[in-house]
Write an enzyme that holds these catalytic residues in place. Sequence first.
Site, PDB file in Angstrom:
ATOM      1  NE  ARG A  19       3.879 -34.713 -97.022  1.00 56.52           N
ATOM      2  CZ  ARG A  19       2.857 -34.453 -97.789  1.00 56.52           C
ATOM      3  NH1 ARG A  19       1.897 -35.341 -97.938  1.00 56.52           N
ATOM      4  NH2 ARG A  19       2.770 -33.311 -98.423  1.00 56.52           N
ATOM      5  CG  PHE A  46       4.472 -33.940-102.548  1.00 55.97           C
ATOM      6  CD1 PHE A  46       4.066 -34.820-103.536  1.00 55.97           C
ATOM      7  CD2 PHE A  46       5.825 -33.852-102.256  1.00 55.97           C
ATOM      8  CE1 PHE A  46       4.986 -35.594-104.217  1.00 55.97           C
ATOM      9  CE2 PHE A  46       6.756 -34.624-102.928  1.00 55.97           C
ATOM     10  CZ  PHE A  46       6.333 -35.496-103.909  1.00 55.97           C
ATOM     11  CG  HIS A  47      -3.025 -31.701-101.599  1.00 54.44           C
ATOM     12  ND1 HIS A  47      -3.579 -32.307-100.500  1.00 54.44           N
ATOM     13  CD2 HIS A  47      -3.915 -30.769-102.014  1.00 54.44           C
ATOM     14  CE1 HIS A  47      -4.765 -31.768-100.258  1.00 54.44           C
ATOM     15  NE2 HIS A  47      -4.991 -30.826-101.159  1.00 54.44           N
ATOM     16  CE1 TYR A  48      -5.198 -32.071 -96.123  1.00 52.91           C
ATOM     17  CE2 TYR A  48      -5.048 -30.124 -97.520  1.00 52.91           C
ATOM     18  CZ  TYR A  48      -5.814 -31.071 -96.850  1.00 52.91           C
ATOM     19  OH  TYR A  48      -7.177 -31.011 -96.926  1.00 52.91           O
ATOM     20  NE  ARG A  49      -7.480 -34.349 -98.505  1.00 56.07           N
ATOM     21  CZ  ARG A  49      -8.469 -33.688 -99.070  1.00 56.07           C
ATOM     22  NH1 ARG A  49      -8.554 -33.610-100.385  1.00 56.07           N
ATOM     23  NH2 ARG A  49      -9.390 -33.113 -98.324  1.00 56.07           N
TER      24      ARG A  49
END
EC number: 3.1.15.-
Length: 178
Positions: free
Chosen positions: A112, A126-129
């Site tokens: 990331r 992407f989602h933040y998770r």
Amino acid sequence: MQNKQNLIWIDLEMTGLDPDTDVIIEMATIITDSELNTLAEGPVIAVHQSDETLAKMDEWNTRQHGGSGLTQRVRESTISMADAEAQTLAFIKLWVPERSSPICGNSICQDRRFLYRHMPALENYFHYRNLDVSTLKELAARWAPELKFKKGSTHLALDDIRESIAELRFYREHFIKP
């Protein structure tokens, strides 16, 4: 077909560990459903880098990527960083709506960081998770040390993703109690 429950698995190979001085040389993606069944494998992309950039790799990366054939694939590739990002985004958009899947993989925070620095549009999709299989590996090592998942060590992006998915299946079966 897009489904917000699908998961995007990604792996990068880099010239080193510092996103400010090192670069992405290979990337691959796999889409699974929420039960970890593979729905599609995305493009496996060797990202072109100059000989000057490749010469800056440390001994481990030089040996590993040279031995696997990745360094030669990178030299011969005509795909730029921007093209690799665009191809990967086009693939994942077919399967997962924006910001619905966490970024999935092993030690995924490192990937990331490189995406944030070198492929911000992809990172932002992407989602933040994060769904980081290495978290379960660390917990199992401490709470159930008898559980050992044997991994290969090709350090090729697609192989690494397949292993990460298999490893999560292993922990789901042997470590996570229903």
